[in-house]
Design an enzyme around this catalytic site. Structure first.
Site, mmCIF file in Angstrom:
data_model
loop_
_atom_site.group_PDB
_atom_site.id
_atom_site.type_symbol
_atom_site.label_atom_id
_atom_site.label_comp_id
_atom_site.label_asym_id
_atom_site.label_seq_id
_atom_site.Cartn_x
_atom_site.Cartn_y
_atom_site.Cartn_z
ATOM 1 N N GLY A 46 15.311 -6.910 -2.208
ATOM 2 C CA GLY A 46 14.690 -5.712 -2.372
ATOM 3 C C GLY A 46 13.422 -5.294 -1.352
ATOM 4 O O GLY A 46 12.896 -6.296 -0.722
ATOM 5 N N GLN A 51 6.063 -1.816 2.286
ATOM 6 C CA GLN A 51 6.065 -3.159 2.906
ATOM 7 C C GLN A 51 6.497 -3.067 4.502
ATOM 8 O O GLN A 51 6.469 -3.777 5.328
ATOM 9 C CB GLN A 51 7.140 -3.872 2.115
ATOM 10 C CG GLN A 51 6.870 -4.316 1.144
ATOM 11 C CD GLN A 51 7.772 -5.060 0.341
ATOM 12 O OE1 GLN A 51 8.827 -4.582 -0.327
ATOM 13 N NE2 GLN A 51 7.652 -6.425 0.352
ATOM 14 N N CYS A 95 8.061 -12.538 -2.865
ATOM 15 C CA CYS A 95 7.931 -10.986 -2.184
ATOM 16 C C CYS A 95 7.923 -11.249 -0.648
ATOM 17 O O CYS A 95 7.356 -12.233 -0.169
ATOM 18 C CB CYS A 95 6.524 -10.478 -2.786
ATOM 19 S SG CYS A 95 6.191 -8.901 -1.799
ATOM 20 N N LEU A 96 8.766 -10.371 0.033
ATOM 21 C CA LEU A 96 8.604 -10.544 1.331
ATOM 22 C C LEU A 96 7.417 -10.533 2.204
ATOM 23 O O LEU A 96 6.997 -10.841 3.217
ATOM 24 C CB LEU A 96 9.822 -9.497 2.164
ATOM 25 C CG LEU A 96 11.210 -9.921 1.586
ATOM 26 C CD1 LEU A 96 12.056 -8.703 2.224
ATOM 27 C CD2 LEU A 96 11.715 -11.092 2.077
ATOM 28 N N HIS A 137 9.650 -4.549 -9.758
ATOM 29 C CA HIS A 137 8.783 -5.241 -8.711
ATOM 30 C C HIS A 137 8.646 -4.169 -7.577
ATOM 31 O O HIS A 137 7.495 -4.050 -7.211
ATOM 32 C CB HIS A 137 9.604 -6.541 -8.143
ATOM 33 C CG HIS A 137 8.864 -7.141 -6.920
ATOM 34 N ND1 HIS A 137 8.381 -8.256 -6.927
ATOM 35 C CD2 HIS A 137 8.733 -6.935 -5.705
ATOM 36 C CE1 HIS A 137 7.837 -8.660 -5.934
ATOM 37 N NE2 HIS A 137 8.359 -7.803 -5.023
ATOM 38 N N GLU A 138 9.886 -3.565 -7.089
ATOM 39 C CA GLU A 138 9.842 -2.552 -6.097
ATOM 40 C C GLU A 138 8.808 -1.328 -6.145
ATOM 41 O O GLU A 138 8.224 -0.732 -5.484
ATOM 42 C CB GLU A 138 11.151 -2.346 -5.507
ATOM 43 C CG GLU A 138 11.917 -3.386 -4.955
ATOM 44 C CD GLU A 138 11.152 -4.343 -3.757
ATOM 45 O OE1 GLU A 138 10.360 -3.839 -3.216
ATOM 46 O OE2 GLU A 138 11.459 -5.578 -3.657
ATOM 47 N N HIS A 141 5.490 -1.904 -6.021
ATOM 48 C CA HIS A 141 4.990 -1.520 -4.549
ATOM 49 C C HIS A 141 4.706 -0.182 -4.383
ATOM 50 O O HIS A 141 3.480 0.168 -3.694
ATOM 51 C CB HIS A 141 6.036 -2.192 -3.508
ATOM 52 C CG HIS A 141 6.100 -3.445 -3.252
ATOM 53 N ND1 HIS A 141 4.957 -4.074 -2.710
ATOM 54 C CD2 HIS A 141 7.046 -4.491 -3.359
ATOM 55 C CE1 HIS A 141 5.301 -5.283 -2.402
ATOM 56 N NE2 HIS A 141 6.430 -5.716 -2.918
#
Length: 173
Positions: A46, A51, A95-96, A137-138, A141
């Site tokens: 994701g 991000q 997380c990226l 989660h996304e 963000h």
């Protein structure tokens, strides 16, 4: 399609509440393509627009991990949670934007999401398991929230210090 740089925490852009996407146009479609390429390349399941430095309410995801299965890339524009289960699920999240850091986060086990698709139409779907965790989660963000915000202050500070060190090391190379 262009791979974009993924912002690393701490970065003030990751803490901003994102603005709604007002029109599904070529710029939005190009951003979606870039985000999918960036997510797959990372690799991740994701990625939210903030991000990659874009403060718009848009995310991409694909939780198909088995190489034998057909990928299912999804682009969700202006997603909103319309229902969530009382049942909870804990998942070891990463997380990226916070590379190589993981922690267990508890969220609703199932959620129903409504969003605008690249076709300009409204969509709705119920997600469970990893898909439910990922989409929540996304969406976090898009609201300026990171998975580490669910952790205790000490663990959150420790991870933030590791990320600051990582950013210093990356700046030197």
């Amino acid at each position: 399609m262009t791979r974009r740089a993924i912002l690393i925490h701490p970065d003030p852009r990751l803490k901003k509440v994102c603005d709604p996407v007002t029109a599904v146009d070529d710029a939005v479609r190009a951003l979606a393509d870039d985000m999918l390429e960036t997510m797959y390349d990372a690799p991740g399941i994701g990625l939210a627009a903030p991000q990659v430095g874009v403060t718009k309410r848009m995310l991409v995801m694909d939780c198909v991990k088995d190489a034998a299965e057909t990928p299912r890339p999804m682009v969700l524009i202006n997603p909103e949670i319309t229902w969530s289960s009382e049942g909870l699920n804990s998942y070891e999240e990463g997380c990226l934007s916070i590379p190589d850091q993981y922690a267990s986060v508890t969220r609703p086990a199932e959620v129903e999401i409504a969003w605008l698709g690249l076709d300009g139409k409204r969509h709705s779907e119920r997600f469970e398991g990893l898909w439910a965790t990922c989409v929540q989660h996304e969406i976090d963000h898009l609201n300026g929230k990171l998975f580490i915000d669910y952790l205790g202050a000490l663990k959150r500070q420790m991870i933030t210090r590791k990320m600051e060190k990582l950013k210093r090391e990356m700046a030197r190379t």
